[in-house]
Design a protein around this motif. Structure first.
Motif, PDB file in Angstrom:
ATOM      1  N   VAL A  70      42.546  45.905  42.960  1.00 19.59           N
ATOM      2  CA  VAL A  70      42.071  45.755  41.579  1.00 19.59           C
ATOM      3  C   VAL A  70      41.647  44.315  41.255  1.00 19.59           C
ATOM      4  O   VAL A  70      40.616  44.121  40.612  1.00 19.59           O
ATOM      5  CB  VAL A  70      43.125  46.288  40.579  1.00 19.59           C
ATOM      6  CG1 VAL A  70      42.720  46.023  39.152  1.00 19.59           C
ATOM      7  CG2 VAL A  70      43.344  47.792  40.807  1.00 19.59           C
ATOM      8  N   PRO A  71      42.375  43.282  41.714  1.00 22.67           N
ATOM      9  CA  PRO A  71      41.982  41.914  41.351  1.00 22.67           C
ATOM     10  C   PRO A  71      40.585  41.486  41.803  1.00 22.67           C
ATOM     11  O   PRO A  71      39.997  40.593  41.204  1.00 22.67           O
ATOM     12  CB  PRO A  71      43.046  41.038  42.026  1.00 22.67           C
ATOM     13  CG  PRO A  71      44.218  41.922  42.170  1.00 22.67           C
ATOM     14  CD  PRO A  71      43.659  43.290  42.408  1.00 22.67           C
ATOM     15  N   VAL A  72      40.036  42.089  42.844  1.00 23.08           N
ATOM     16  CA  VAL A  72      38.700  41.683  43.305  1.00 23.08           C
ATOM     17  C   VAL A  72      37.576  42.386  42.541  1.00 23.08           C
ATOM     18  O   VAL A  72      36.414  42.042  42.700  1.00 23.08           O
ATOM     19  CB  VAL A  72      38.524  41.902  44.829  1.00 23.08           C
ATOM     20  CG1 VAL A  72      39.518  41.086  45.604  1.00 23.08           C
ATOM     21  CG2 VAL A  72      38.606  43.367  45.190  1.00 23.08           C
ATOM     22  N   LEU A  73      37.928  43.351  41.708  1.00 23.28           N
ATOM     23  CA  LEU A  73      36.928  44.065  40.908  1.00 23.28           C
ATOM     24  C   LEU A  73      36.552  43.249  39.674  1.00 23.28           C
ATOM     25  O   LEU A  73      37.325  42.405  39.221  1.00 23.28           O
ATOM     26  CB  LEU A  73      37.478  45.429  40.474  1.00 23.28           C
ATOM     27  CG  LEU A  73      37.907  46.394  41.578  1.00 23.28           C
ATOM     28  CD1 LEU A  73      38.553  47.628  40.965  1.00 23.28           C
ATOM     29  CD2 LEU A  73      36.732  46.776  42.446  1.00 23.28           C
ATOM     30  N   SER A  74      35.377  43.534  39.107  1.00 26.00           N
ATOM     31  CA  SER A  74      34.987  42.889  37.854  1.00 26.00           C
ATOM     32  C   SER A  74      35.924  43.358  36.745  1.00 26.00           C
ATOM     33  O   SER A  74      36.614  44.368  36.883  1.00 26.00           O
ATOM     34  CB  SER A  74      33.543  43.254  37.504  1.00 26.00           C
ATOM     35  OG  SER A  74      33.469  44.625  37.151  1.00 26.00           O
ATOM     36  N   MET A  75      35.940  42.627  35.638  1.00 23.48           N
ATOM     37  CA  MET A  75      36.823  42.991  34.520  1.00 23.48           C
ATOM     38  C   MET A  75      36.502  44.398  34.005  1.00 23.48           C
ATOM     39  O   MET A  75      37.400  45.175  33.698  1.00 23.48           O
ATOM     40  CB  MET A  75      36.709  41.967  33.387  1.00 23.48           C
ATOM     41  CG  MET A  75      37.267  40.599  33.749  1.00 23.48           C
ATOM     42  SD  MET A  75      38.970  40.642  34.323  1.00 23.48           S
ATOM     43  CE  MET A  75      39.816  40.960  32.802  1.00 23.48           C
ATOM     44  N   GLU A  76      35.220  44.721  33.921  1.00 16.52           N
ATOM     45  CA  GLU A  76      34.814  46.051  33.459  1.00 16.52           C
ATOM     46  C   GLU A  76      35.304  47.130  34.428  1.00 16.52           C
ATOM     47  O   GLU A  76      35.826  48.160  34.007  1.00 16.52           O
ATOM     48  CB  GLU A  76      33.294  46.120  33.315  1.00 16.52           C
ATOM     49  CG  GLU A  76      32.810  47.447  32.799  1.00 16.52           C
ATOM     50  CD  GLU A  76      31.283  47.523  32.712  1.00 16.52           C
ATOM     51  OE1 GLU A  76      30.784  48.643  32.524  1.00 16.52           O
ATOM     52  OE2 GLU A  76      30.605  46.490  32.841  1.00 16.52           O
ATOM     53  N   ALA A  77      35.138  46.898  35.721  1.00 15.88           N
ATOM     54  CA  ALA A  77      35.582  47.866  36.731  1.00 15.88           C
ATOM     55  C   ALA A  77      37.104  48.021  36.703  1.00 15.88           C
ATOM     56  O   ALA A  77      37.620  49.121  36.873  1.00 15.88           O
ATOM     57  CB  ALA A  77      35.113  47.436  38.111  1.00 15.88           C
ATOM     58  N   GLN A  78      37.815  46.917  36.463  1.00 19.73           N
ATOM     59  CA  GLN A  78      39.279  46.990  36.361  1.00 19.73           C
ATOM     60  C   GLN A  78      39.688  47.876  35.189  1.00 19.73           C
ATOM     61  O   GLN A  78      40.601  48.696  35.322  1.00 19.73           O
ATOM     62  CB  GLN A  78      39.870  45.596  36.172  1.00 19.73           C
ATOM     63  CG  GLN A  78      39.834  44.747  37.410  1.00 19.73           C
ATOM     64  CD  GLN A  78      40.450  43.373  37.188  1.00 19.73           C
ATOM     65  OE1 GLN A  78      41.220  43.164  36.264  1.00 19.73           O
ATOM     66  NE2 GLN A  78      40.093  42.423  38.051  1.00 19.73           N
ATOM     67  N   ARG A  79      39.010  47.718  34.045  1.00 19.52           N
ATOM     68  CA  ARG A  79      39.327  48.554  32.869  1.00 19.52           C
ATOM     69  C   ARG A  79      39.034  50.023  33.150  1.00 19.52           C
ATOM     70  O   ARG A  79      39.832  50.897  32.823  1.00 19.52           O
ATOM     71  CB  ARG A  79      38.526  48.081  31.650  1.00 19.52           C
ATOM     72  CG  ARG A  79      39.165  46.948  30.888  1.00 19.52           C
ATOM     73  CD  ARG A  79      38.486  46.714  29.539  1.00 19.52           C
ATOM     74  NE  ARG A  79      37.067  46.412  29.665  1.00 19.52           N
ATOM     75  CZ  ARG A  79      36.564  45.187  29.900  1.00 19.52           C
ATOM     76  NH1 ARG A  79      37.384  44.172  30.025  1.00 19.52           N
ATOM     77  NH2 ARG A  79      35.270  44.999  29.998  1.00 19.52           N
TER      78      ARG A  79
END
Length: 187
Positions: A99-108
Motif C-alpha cells: 500500500v505505501p508505494v501506491l498513490s494517495m488516491e489508489a491507497q484510498r
C-alpha cells in the motif's frame, strides 16, 4: 583481517570476508589445556550455535550477498486457487509493503473496499498483467482479484503449496511477480 573478493564477470558484486584473528589468539593463549577451561568454553557454544563458530575458530561464517527483494511471499492454499478468483493476503503484510508505494488516491480506493487497479509484471514469463487490489473489511485482509485465476493460476499452472512472491519495481512502476518455489521442489 579483511579480504575482498571480486568476480571479474560480475563487477557489481563483491564479497567481503572478515577474519578476526586476535580473538582467536587471545582465547588460545588463555586456555592452558585444563579441562576446566575447556568446559567453560564449550558451554556458550552449545547455547548459541551462531556464536560457536566465532568463539571456536575466531571467524564468522555467516554470508549474506544481498537483501532478498521478495518480501511479499505467499504459500498458495486451496482457496487461492479455487473459483473465488482471488489471492488473499494478511492486512499487515500489504499495509506495510504494498500500500505505501501506491498513490494517495489508489491507497484510498484499495482501503475503502472499492479496489484499485495495479500492474503486475511476471518476471518468469516477462509478461504484464492487471489485477485489482482491494481490502476485505470482513476478513481484515487484502485480496488481489480480477483475472487472477486465468492469468496466473491456470496460465502458470499454480498448485497448492507453491510459493509466489511480489515486490515493487520502481523502474517499471509495477509489482513484480514470480513463482519462488514449486510445491514438489525441495529447495
Amino acid at each position: 583481517m579483511l579480504h575482498q573478493i571480486t568476480n571479474p564477470n560480475l563487477p557489481h558484486i563483491s564479497l567481503e570476508l572478515s577474519l578476526i584473528s586476535s580473538s582467536f589468539q587471545q582465547s588460545k593463549a588463555t586456555n592452558h589445556g585444563g579441562s576446566r577451561n575447556l568446559k567453560a568454553r564449550k558451554e556458550p557454544n552449545q547455547r548459541n550455535p551462531k556464536k560457536s563458530c566465532f568463539t571456536r575458530w575466531g571467524c564468522s561464517t555467516s554470508l549474506e550477498l544481498y537483501d532478498n527483494p521478495w518480501k511479499i511471499k505467499k504459500k498458495l492454499t486451496t482457496s487461492d486457487l479455487g473459483k473465488l478468483n482471488r489471492l488473499l493476503f494478511g492486512s499487515n503484510l500489504l499495509e506495510n509493503l504494498m500500500v505505501p508505494v501506491l498513490s494517495m488516491e489508489a491507497q484510498r480506493e484499495a482501503s475503502c473496499g472499492m479496489g484499485t487497479p495495479i500492474r503486475v509484471w511476471d518476471v518468469d514469463t516477462m509478461s504484464m498483467h492487471y489485477l485489482i487490489l482491494k481490502r476485505w473489511a470482513s476478513f481484515k485482509s487484502y485480496v488481489l482479484i480480477g483475472k487472477w485465476n486465468k492469468e496466473f493460476v491456470r496460465r502458470r499452472e499454480l498448485k497448492k503449496g507453491d510459493v509466489v512472491g511480489l515486490h515493487w519495481d520502481s523502474y517499471r512502476q509495477c509489482f513484480n511477480f514470480s513463482v519462488l518455489k514449486r510445491a514438489g521442489d525441495r529447495y
